[in-house]
Design a protein around this motif. Structure first.
Motif, PDB file in Angstrom:
ATOM      1  N   GLY A 278     -13.728 -40.511  -5.547  1.00 57.00           N
ATOM      2  CA  GLY A 278     -13.755 -39.733  -4.316  1.00 57.00           C
ATOM      3  C   GLY A 278     -15.195 -39.485  -3.911  1.00 57.00           C
ATOM      4  N   PHE A 279     -15.506 -39.696  -2.628  1.00 55.49           N
ATOM      5  CA  PHE A 279     -16.896 -39.572  -2.169  1.00 55.49           C
ATOM      6  C   PHE A 279     -16.911 -38.809  -0.856  1.00 55.49           C
ATOM      7  N   MET A 280     -17.527 -37.615  -0.847  1.00 54.08           N
ATOM      8  CA  MET A 280     -17.592 -36.819   0.375  1.00 54.08           C
ATOM      9  C   MET A 280     -18.917 -36.078   0.457  1.00 54.08           C
ATOM     10  N   THR A 281     -19.651 -36.315   1.523  1.00 48.21           N
ATOM     11  CA  THR A 281     -20.891 -35.613   1.798  1.00 48.21           C
ATOM     12  C   THR A 281     -20.938 -35.243   3.271  1.00 48.21           C
ATOM     13  N   ASP A 282     -21.805 -34.298   3.630  1.00 47.82           N
ATOM     14  CA  ASP A 282     -22.009 -33.917   5.030  1.00 47.82           C
ATOM     15  C   ASP A 282     -20.717 -33.502   5.716  1.00 47.82           C
ATOM     16  N   THR A 283     -20.224 -32.342   5.316  1.00 48.46           N
ATOM     17  CA  THR A 283     -19.052 -31.770   5.964  1.00 48.46           C
ATOM     18  C   THR A 283     -19.139 -30.252   5.852  1.00 48.46           C
ATOM     19  N   GLY A 284     -18.767 -29.558   6.913  1.00 46.26           N
ATOM     20  CA  GLY A 284     -18.846 -28.104   6.903  1.00 46.26           C
ATOM     21  C   GLY A 284     -17.667 -27.433   6.238  1.00 46.26           C
ATOM     22  N   VAL A 285     -16.521 -28.123   6.261  1.00 48.82           N
ATOM     23  CA  VAL A 285     -15.310 -27.628   5.609  1.00 48.82           C
ATOM     24  C   VAL A 285     -14.608 -28.811   4.961  1.00 48.82           C
ATOM     25  N   VAL A 286     -13.706 -28.503   4.041  1.00 46.31           N
ATOM     26  CA  VAL A 286     -12.860 -29.535   3.448  1.00 46.31           C
ATOM     27  C   VAL A 286     -11.527 -29.497   4.178  1.00 46.31           C
ATOM     28  N   THR A 287     -11.270 -30.493   4.986  1.00 44.76           N
ATOM     29  CA  THR A 287     -10.011 -30.547   5.719  1.00 44.76           C
ATOM     30  C   THR A 287      -8.877 -30.914   4.769  1.00 44.76           C
ATOM     31  N   GLY A 288      -7.651 -30.681   5.214  1.00 44.88           N
ATOM     32  CA  GLY A 288      -6.495 -31.086   4.417  1.00 44.88           C
ATOM     33  C   GLY A 288      -6.487 -32.580   4.161  1.00 44.88           C
ATOM     34  N   GLU A 289      -6.870 -33.347   5.168  1.00 41.54           N
ATOM     35  CA  GLU A 289      -6.944 -34.801   5.027  1.00 41.54           C
ATOM     36  C   GLU A 289      -7.939 -35.199   3.950  1.00 41.54           C
ATOM     37  N   ALA A 290      -9.101 -34.564   3.970  1.00 46.85           N
ATOM     38  CA  ALA A 290     -10.127 -34.873   2.978  1.00 46.85           C
ATOM     39  C   ALA A 290      -9.664 -34.484   1.578  1.00 46.85           C
ATOM     40  N   HIS A 291      -9.073 -33.306   1.461  1.00 46.03           N
ATOM     41  CA  HIS A 291      -8.609 -32.855   0.153  1.00 46.03           C
ATOM     42  C   HIS A 291      -7.598 -33.831  -0.440  1.00 46.03           C
ATOM     43  N   GLU A 292      -6.651 -34.266   0.360  1.00 42.89           N
ATOM     44  CA  GLU A 292      -5.646 -35.213  -0.127  1.00 42.89           C
ATOM     45  C   GLU A 292      -6.290 -36.519  -0.561  1.00 42.89           C
ATOM     46  N   ALA A 293      -7.312 -36.955   0.180  1.00 42.11           N
ATOM     47  CA  ALA A 293      -7.977 -38.211  -0.148  1.00 42.11           C
ATOM     48  C   ALA A 293      -8.735 -38.126  -1.470  1.00 42.11           C
ATOM     49  N   LEU A 294      -9.207 -36.944  -1.835  1.00 39.72           N
ATOM     50  CA  LEU A 294      -9.991 -36.778  -3.051  1.00 39.72           C
ATOM     51  C   LEU A 294      -9.143 -36.483  -4.291  1.00 39.72           C
ATOM     52  N   ARG A 295      -7.889 -36.189  -4.095  1.00 33.54           N
ATOM     53  CA  ARG A 295      -7.027 -35.823  -5.226  1.00 33.54           C
ATOM     54  C   ARG A 295      -6.857 -36.996  -6.181  1.00 33.54           C
ATOM     55  N   GLY A 296      -6.838 -36.677  -7.460  1.00 33.81           N
ATOM     56  CA  GLY A 296      -6.580 -37.688  -8.470  1.00 33.81           C
ATOM     57  C   GLY A 296      -7.756 -38.575  -8.798  1.00 33.81           C
ATOM     58  N   ALA A 297      -8.958 -38.229  -8.292  1.00 33.81           N
ATOM     59  CA  ALA A 297     -10.138 -39.049  -8.577  1.00 33.81           C
ATOM     60  C   ALA A 297     -10.564 -38.876 -10.034  1.00 33.81           C
ATOM     61  N   ARG A 298     -11.012 -39.966 -10.641  1.00 39.27           N
ATOM     62  CA  ARG A 298     -11.634 -39.886 -11.967  1.00 39.27           C
ATOM     63  C   ARG A 298     -13.103 -39.538 -11.845  1.00 39.27           C
ATOM     64  N   LEU A 299     -13.753 -40.111 -10.825  1.00 37.85           N
ATOM     65  CA  LEU A 299     -15.158 -39.833 -10.537  1.00 37.85           C
ATOM     66  C   LEU A 299     -15.235 -39.198  -9.160  1.00 37.85           C
ATOM     67  N   LEU A 300     -15.895 -38.050  -9.056  1.00 35.73           N
ATOM     68  CA  LEU A 300     -15.943 -37.300  -7.808  1.00 35.73           C
ATOM     69  C   LEU A 300     -17.386 -37.029  -7.417  1.00 35.73           C
ATOM     70  N   ALA A 301     -17.777 -37.490  -6.237  1.00 31.25           N
ATOM     71  CA  ALA A 301     -19.092 -37.194  -5.659  1.00 31.25           C
ATOM     72  C   ALA A 301     -18.858 -36.240  -4.495  1.00 31.25           C
ATOM     73  N   LEU A 302     -19.351 -35.004  -4.614  1.00 35.95           N
ATOM     74  CA  LEU A 302     -18.969 -33.921  -3.712  1.00 35.95           C
ATOM     75  C   LEU A 302     -20.196 -33.160  -3.240  1.00 35.95           C
ATOM     76  N   GLU A 303     -20.312 -32.980  -1.934  1.00 36.96           N
ATOM     77  CA  GLU A 303     -21.449 -32.234  -1.392  1.00 36.96           C
ATOM     78  C   GLU A 303     -21.487 -30.803  -1.914  1.00 36.96           C
ATOM     79  N   SER A 304     -22.692 -30.353  -2.289  1.00 35.23           N
ATOM     80  CA  SER A 304     -22.944 -28.952  -2.657  1.00 35.23           C
ATOM     81  C   SER A 304     -24.335 -28.631  -2.121  1.00 35.23           C
ATOM     82  N   ASN A 305     -24.424 -28.429  -0.819  1.00 36.88           N
ATOM     83  CA  ASN A 305     -25.704 -28.469  -0.110  1.00 36.88           C
ATOM     84  C   ASN A 305     -26.582 -27.243  -0.292  1.00 36.88           C
TER      85      ASN A 305
END
Length: 268
Positions: free
Chosen positions: A151-178
């Motif tokens: 799962g790869f997500m950067t540059d977002t002000g909120v985590v949308t439901g769509e984004a959350h579902e896309a990231l579920r079940g990832a073994r490796l997670l790259a997540l913005e923490s700005n």
């Protein structure tokens, strides 16, 4: 599950971003954004043990220059090696970016839309929309045969439901923490910029990233990397502590690291 995927964050921060998602079973990979110089790109690929001649595609999350300014020089450097990866970018991003516009006619360029599932480098790249003040912005879920997921997500002000579902079940997670919220509001930025960063179209704070990680903890998750850490409104210590606390409180075994502006961070 076969552990096939790897993520090499070549650089992450407001001065430049680039990452390679690799199918380690084949050595092929996909470049996500390119906001760094050619020298750093090739040096960090070498450090990661990734052969840039194995790049199949470039995916552009959005048009901001810290994600695009190195595209031209890196693509020319790759061309000298006989490598011509396809560049995928949303049409609105292409229209808004001088860097991407300069590539028109010099390489294979294709449309990138939320909801797409692209077959690239032996992986499926699923595109989802993010919430950022750009012409268009997106994140990615990469899946390999055998069930491995990044799962790869950067540059977002909120985590949308769509984004959350896309990231579920990832073994490796790259997540913005700005940013750290206190540092942002007490810091040197003009008030309108502070509001922009903290808005729903800005960047995720450490607290928001931690809350999302808490919701994403699963038996599959093994490693987490914090992305796009602000050099003015954060430290490299704070996001690591915030994410590690979530993992420790849950009694989870996932490893946490923080990607840096001037160094490599890999997950395998």
């Amino acid at each position: 599950m076969e552990r096939r995927l790897a993520v090499h964050v070549l650089a992450s921060g407001s001065r430049g971003n680039a990452a390679v998602v690799e199918d380690a079973a084949t050595g092929a990979g996909v470049l996500v954004d390119c906001g760094i110089c050619k020298r750093d790109f090739f040096a960090r690929c070498e450090e990661a043990g990734f052969d840039p001649a194995r790049l199949a595609a470039v995916l552009v999350t959005h048009e901001h220059t810290d994600h695009t300014k190195g595209l031209g020089v890196v693509m020319r450097g790759l061309a000298k090696l006989g490598v011509e990866p396809t560049v995928y970018a949303d049409s609105a991003v292409r229209a808004a970016s001088k860097e991407i516009a300069a590539l028109e006619g010099t390489c294979d360029m294709r449309e990138l839309r939320a909801g797409d599932a692209l077959s690239l480098a032996g992986m499926q790249a699923h595109v989802f929309r993010t919430s950022h003040d750009a012409a268009s912005s997106c994140g990615f879920r990469f899946e390999a045969e055998g069930g491995d997921v990044v799962g790869f997500m950067t540059d977002t002000g909120v985590v949308t439901g769509e984004a959350h579902e896309a990231l579920r079940g990832a073994r490796l997670l790259a997540l913005e923490s700005n940013h750290d919220e206190r540092m942002l509001w007490d810091g040197p930025y003009p008030y309108p910029v502070k509001r922009r960063v903290a808005s729903d179209q800005g960047h995720l704070s450490n607290a928001q990233a931690a809350e999302e990680l808490k919701a994403l903890l699963s038996d599959a998750l093994e490693q987490v990397t914090a992305l796009h850490v602000s050099q003015n409104n954060n430290t490299y210590r704070l996001p690591g502590e915030a994410l590690a606390e979530v993992v420790e409180r849950a009694g989870h075994s996932a490893r946490v690291q923080v990607a840096r502006q001037d160094g490599l961070a890999s997950m395998r």
